[in-house]
Design an enzyme around this catalytic site. Sequence first.
Site, short mmCIF file in Angstrom:
data_model
loop_
_atom_site.label_atom_id
_atom_site.label_comp_id
_atom_site.label_asym_id
_atom_site.label_seq_id
_atom_site.Cartn_x
_atom_site.Cartn_y
_atom_site.Cartn_z
CB CYS A 188 -2.23 8.38 8.90
SG CYS A 188 -3.26 8.02 7.46
CB ALA A 227 -0.27 5.56 -2.99
CB CYS A 252 -0.95 0.01 1.19
SG CYS A 252 -1.94 -1.48 1.37
#
Length: 424
Positions: free
Chosen positions: A355, A242, A240
Amino acid sequence: MNQTGLPARRTAHYLLMEITGEGRLMAELIAGGALARLETDDRARAQRLATDALRGLDRADRMLKPYLKKTPPDHVMNALRLGVIELCGGEAAHGVVNAYVEIVARNKRTQAMKGLTNAVLRKIAAEGPEGWNKRAIPLTPGWLRQPLVAAWGRDAVEGMEAAHFAGAPLDLSAKGNAEAVAKALDGNLLSTGSVRLQNAGQVSTLRGYAEGDWWVQDAAAAIPVKLLGDVKGLRVLDLCAAPGGKAMQLAALGADVTAVDISEKRMERIAENLTRVGLTAACVVSDAFAFDQTGFDAILLDAPCSATGTIRRHPDLPYAKDGSEFGALIDQQEAMIDHALTLLKPGGRLVFCTCSLLPDEGEVQVEEALARHPDLRTEADALRINGIDADWITDEGGLRLRPDYWPDIGGMDGFYMAVLRKPA
């Protein structure tokens, strides 16, 4: 820039309508061409105005409330909100009021409310910046604020809200000598090794951009790679991948990097960024669950999540989302951890990070992964790197970062990360 400012204001109003009414994200709208017809200066103005409105939306609503007997239609309410932001930011009342009266009048359903718009904004203009500044820090929407208070307490959440309202400085990761980059850009070298600029301006015009000396990456987002220590010569998978900041970090440290992302468009952007900074990685477009190469020394899994840790840079998030998708994201994260472990060689390390400010996407995920895999271990010692407060290390052996940390220098994104060691 258009002298009337109307094109930028109409576009900012459109952005607010789509975000607050249709649940669309700012990045999605911009990628879809929402700013395409504007002149360069107007593009920047429209985006900045919409962003400022979202950041201060709760305060704007509290300023408007005494002047409204009832909440008007969204088309009018968003025009009023934008008017508040401009008037309280010091813009001349005449141009601001006329512009938003025109925006309200152009809509057949709300044109009868142009008088209300004019009257309310005139009263806001009389209060001006003084009235704005005496209001409390804007609150996070209730659907998100309630679980955050339950997790971290009211005082911590108020600190986060202050960080969200203040916005974020620009952080950079250097390809080489971070101290030299900080000096060249008159920035600050943070204790974790990132370079921070308080008033950066246009990124692509900064010294070192064209030369590939650095890339944009929040200081918190740069920490997961640092937890792996010396990766030179190791096979490392960025799952993942990006937007690519972590892949560039790994490549700059000498790792043999494979970057995987499901989006062909995002992978093209990663490849472009790698080329700009003169680094290489194997770029693979694939669903994470379909990727089956094995034997990696280390894997970095920055799993899809609520992104609630990035609100200081993306104030649209709490207005475009309502939390309804979080359950599916949590299930996906759990499955991704299990799949990533199958790609690691025995004794390899998995850095899991999100995040997110929600423990269900961080601390709880690792606790449950340890329960599912009894031989799996967290490596808390790996978290003890420069700039990390020991109090940020959590009971299960992960690292919790929050926006209210580093309040004196501009905060950081909310992040959770843990280093998981697969049994040998």
